[in-house]
Design a protein around this motif. Structure first.
Motif, PDB file in Angstrom:
ATOM      1  N   LEU A 245       0.815  -1.215   0.000  1.00 10.01           N
ATOM      2  CA  LEU A 245       0.000   0.000   0.000  1.00 10.01           C
ATOM      3  C   LEU A 245       0.852   1.269   0.000  1.00 10.01           C
ATOM      4  O   LEU A 245       0.596   2.173  -0.813  1.00 10.01           O
ATOM      5  CB  LEU A 245      -0.981  -0.004   1.175  1.00 10.01           C
ATOM      6  N   PRO A 246       1.871   1.395   0.868  1.00 15.48           N
ATOM      7  CA  PRO A 246       2.730   2.589   0.757  1.00 15.48           C
ATOM      8  C   PRO A 246       3.420   2.694  -0.601  1.00 15.48           C
ATOM      9  O   PRO A 246       3.598   3.795  -1.123  1.00 15.48           O
ATOM     10  CB  PRO A 246       3.753   2.388   1.890  1.00 15.48           C
TER      11      PRO A 246
ATOM     12  N   SER B 226       0.934   4.001  -2.934  1.00 14.78           N
ATOM     13  CA  SER B 226       0.634   5.394  -2.579  1.00 14.78           C
ATOM     14  C   SER B 226       1.664   6.336  -3.174  1.00 14.78           C
ATOM     15  O   SER B 226       1.345   7.466  -3.558  1.00 14.78           O
ATOM     16  CB  SER B 226       0.586   5.550  -1.055  1.00 14.78           C
TER      17      SER B 226
ATOM     18  N   PRO C 235      -1.717   8.676  -2.677  1.00 19.90           N
ATOM     19  CA  PRO C 235      -2.357   8.173  -1.454  1.00 19.90           C
ATOM     20  C   PRO C 235      -3.875   8.268  -1.573  1.00 19.90           C
ATOM     21  O   PRO C 235      -4.397   9.144  -2.255  1.00 19.90           O
ATOM     22  CB  PRO C 235      -1.827   9.131  -0.367  1.00 19.90           C
ATOM     23  N   GLY C 236      -4.563   7.364  -0.903  1.00 21.72           N
ATOM     24  CA  GLY C 236      -6.019   7.432  -0.918  1.00 21.72           C
ATOM     25  C   GLY C 236      -6.657   6.305  -1.704  1.00 21.72           C
ATOM     26  O   GLY C 236      -6.074   5.231  -1.871  1.00 21.72           O
TER      27      GLY C 236
ATOM     28  N   ALA D 265      -4.683   4.217  -4.555  1.00 22.73           N
ATOM     29  CA  ALA D 265      -3.714   3.230  -4.066  1.00 22.73           C
ATOM     30  C   ALA D 265      -4.419   2.064  -3.390  1.00 22.73           C
ATOM     31  O   ALA D 265      -4.063   0.894  -3.599  1.00 22.73           O
ATOM     32  CB  ALA D 265      -2.735   3.879  -3.092  1.00 22.73           C
TER      33      ALA D 265
ATOM     34  N   ASN E 223      -4.455  -1.764  -4.645  1.00 24.66           N
ATOM     35  CA  ASN E 223      -3.897  -2.749  -3.721  1.00 24.66           C
ATOM     36  C   ASN E 223      -4.826  -3.946  -3.533  1.00 24.66           C
ATOM     37  O   ASN E 223      -4.388  -5.025  -3.127  1.00 24.66           O
ATOM     38  CB  ASN E 223      -3.613  -2.088  -2.372  1.00 24.66           C
TER      39      ASN E 223
ATOM     40  N   LYS F 257      -6.905  12.564   0.977  1.00 25.16           N
ATOM     41  CA  LYS F 257      -5.576  11.963   0.923  1.00 25.16           C
ATOM     42  C   LYS F 257      -4.852  12.139   2.251  1.00 25.16           C
ATOM     43  O   LYS F 257      -4.131  11.246   2.701  1.00 25.16           O
ATOM     44  CB  LYS F 257      -4.756  12.587  -0.203  1.00 25.16           C
TER      45      LYS F 257
ATOM     46  N   PHE G  53      -5.831   9.504   4.756  1.00 25.68           N
ATOM     47  CA  PHE G  53      -5.216   8.198   4.527  1.00 25.68           C
ATOM     48  C   PHE G  53      -3.738   8.201   4.893  1.00 25.68           C
ATOM     49  O   PHE G  53      -3.208   7.198   5.356  1.00 25.68           O
ATOM     50  CB  PHE G  53      -5.425   7.761   3.078  1.00 25.68           C
ATOM     51  N   ARG G  54      -3.061   9.321   4.701  1.00 24.62           N
ATOM     52  CA  ARG G  54      -1.679   9.410   5.144  1.00 24.62           C
ATOM     53  C   ARG G  54      -1.601   9.257   6.664  1.00 24.62           C
ATOM     54  O   ARG G  54      -0.763   8.523   7.190  1.00 24.62           O
ATOM     55  CB  ARG G  54      -1.066  10.754   4.734  1.00 24.62           C
TER      56      ARG G  54
ATOM     57  N   MET H 210      -2.264   5.659   7.652  1.00 28.71           N
ATOM     58  CA  MET H 210      -1.102   4.787   7.438  1.00 28.71           C
ATOM     59  C   MET H 210      -0.041   5.003   8.499  1.00 28.71           C
ATOM     60  O   MET H 210       0.549   4.053   9.004  1.00 28.71           O
ATOM     61  CB  MET H 210      -0.524   5.013   6.038  1.00 28.71           C
TER      62      MET H 210
ATOM     63  N   LEU I 198       6.772   8.474   2.254  1.00 31.32           N
ATOM     64  CA  LEU I 198       5.376   8.870   2.093  1.00 31.32           C
ATOM     65  C   LEU I 198       5.070  10.160   2.838  1.00 31.32           C
ATOM     66  O   LEU I 198       4.303  10.999   2.370  1.00 31.32           O
ATOM     67  CB  LEU I 198       4.457   7.744   2.579  1.00 31.32           C
TER      68      LEU I 198
END
Length: 246
Positions: free
Chosen positions: A28-29, A32, A37-38, A41, A45, A94, A97-98, A101, A241
């Motif tokens: 996922l990273p 991203s 990101p978001g 991704a 995934n 976004k 989601f950052r 993570m 990220l």
């Protein structure tokens, strides 16, 4: 991130996921950074999540550990939760989601490093409470559809710790549920235009090779090598990220 690096990261994802778990912490990273990101991704995934869960499901089912009758209800509710999560994910920013993570990756890393504490077989089987069974299924499915990394682990823990299924039965059902959940989320994200098939399939190809290598040569010695590797790679990806501008 250049596309030629995606097969390598997919290979590492499959290798690490098949030996110690937590492959989503890499995939996922990576996506991203490669895409954004978001939901883009996360949706992409789901290709890797579906492939990985389906392969593991095949292995456990062939060994006779899967109980379809007990697992079907859990899987259906998980799939419904995944549909809800994947339907709501596009509405989150976004930045959210950052943050998610940054918060969740250390949590999943801790679970991966300490999973032996959870993988202790019990002597007695306790029939699951219907309410707990439903809540754990829909919650883990929602998380898997909305975000993803560690979703299969949470499904296993819900079954093993929350309902009392024997360990191998819980693992097998969690793989079935994860296949249902990831597949449902993949369809939902794809219908909304958030799946980048080229990047996802490139990584999934690398992941297939990594999973085969890891499953074939998995040993305790390999686990001792792969865990620090997982930690190192995840830290690098998270640092990248955090400073990534997309």
């Amino acid at each position: 991130m250049e596309n030629y690096l995606l097969p390598l990261m997919g290979l590492l994802t499959g290798l690490i996921d098949s030996v110690v778990g937590g492959g989503g912490l890499i995939s996922l990273p990576t996506l991203s950074i490669a895409i954004a990101p978001g939901p883009h991704a996360i949706g992409t995934n789901k290709i890797l999540g579906t492939v990985g869960a389906a392969v593991a499901l095949f292995v456990y089912a062939r060994k006779g550990h899967l109980k379809w009758k007990e697992g079907l209800a859990f899987c259906v509710v998980c799939a419904f939760g995944s549909f809800l999560g994947s339907s709501l994910a596009p509405y989150a920013s976004k930045e959210f989601f950052r943050f998610l993570m940054i918060f969740m990756c250390p949590v999943i890393l801790w679970i991966v490093y300490n999973k032996e504490k959870f993988f202790k077989e019990r002597e007695n089987f306790t029939k699951p409470h219907p309410g707990l069974f439903f809540l754990s299924a829909i919650a883990s499915g929602f998380y898997d559809g909305f975000f993803g990394p560690g979703g299969g682990t949470f499904m296993f823990l819900s079954l093993f710790l929350g309902t009392g299924y024997p360990m191998l039965t819980a693992i097998a059902i969690s793989k079935l549920a994860n296949t249902f959940s990831a597949g449902t989320a993949l369809v939902t994200f794809s219908m909304n235009g958030f799946v980048h098939w080229k990047e996802g399939l490139i990584m999934a190809t690398g992941m297939s090779f990594g999973s085969y290598i890891g499953a074939t040569y998995a040993t305790k010695a390999a686990s001792k090598i792969v865990r620090p590797m997982l930690f190192f790679i995840v830290v690098l990806l998270m640092v990248k990220l955090i400073w990534f501008e997309g």
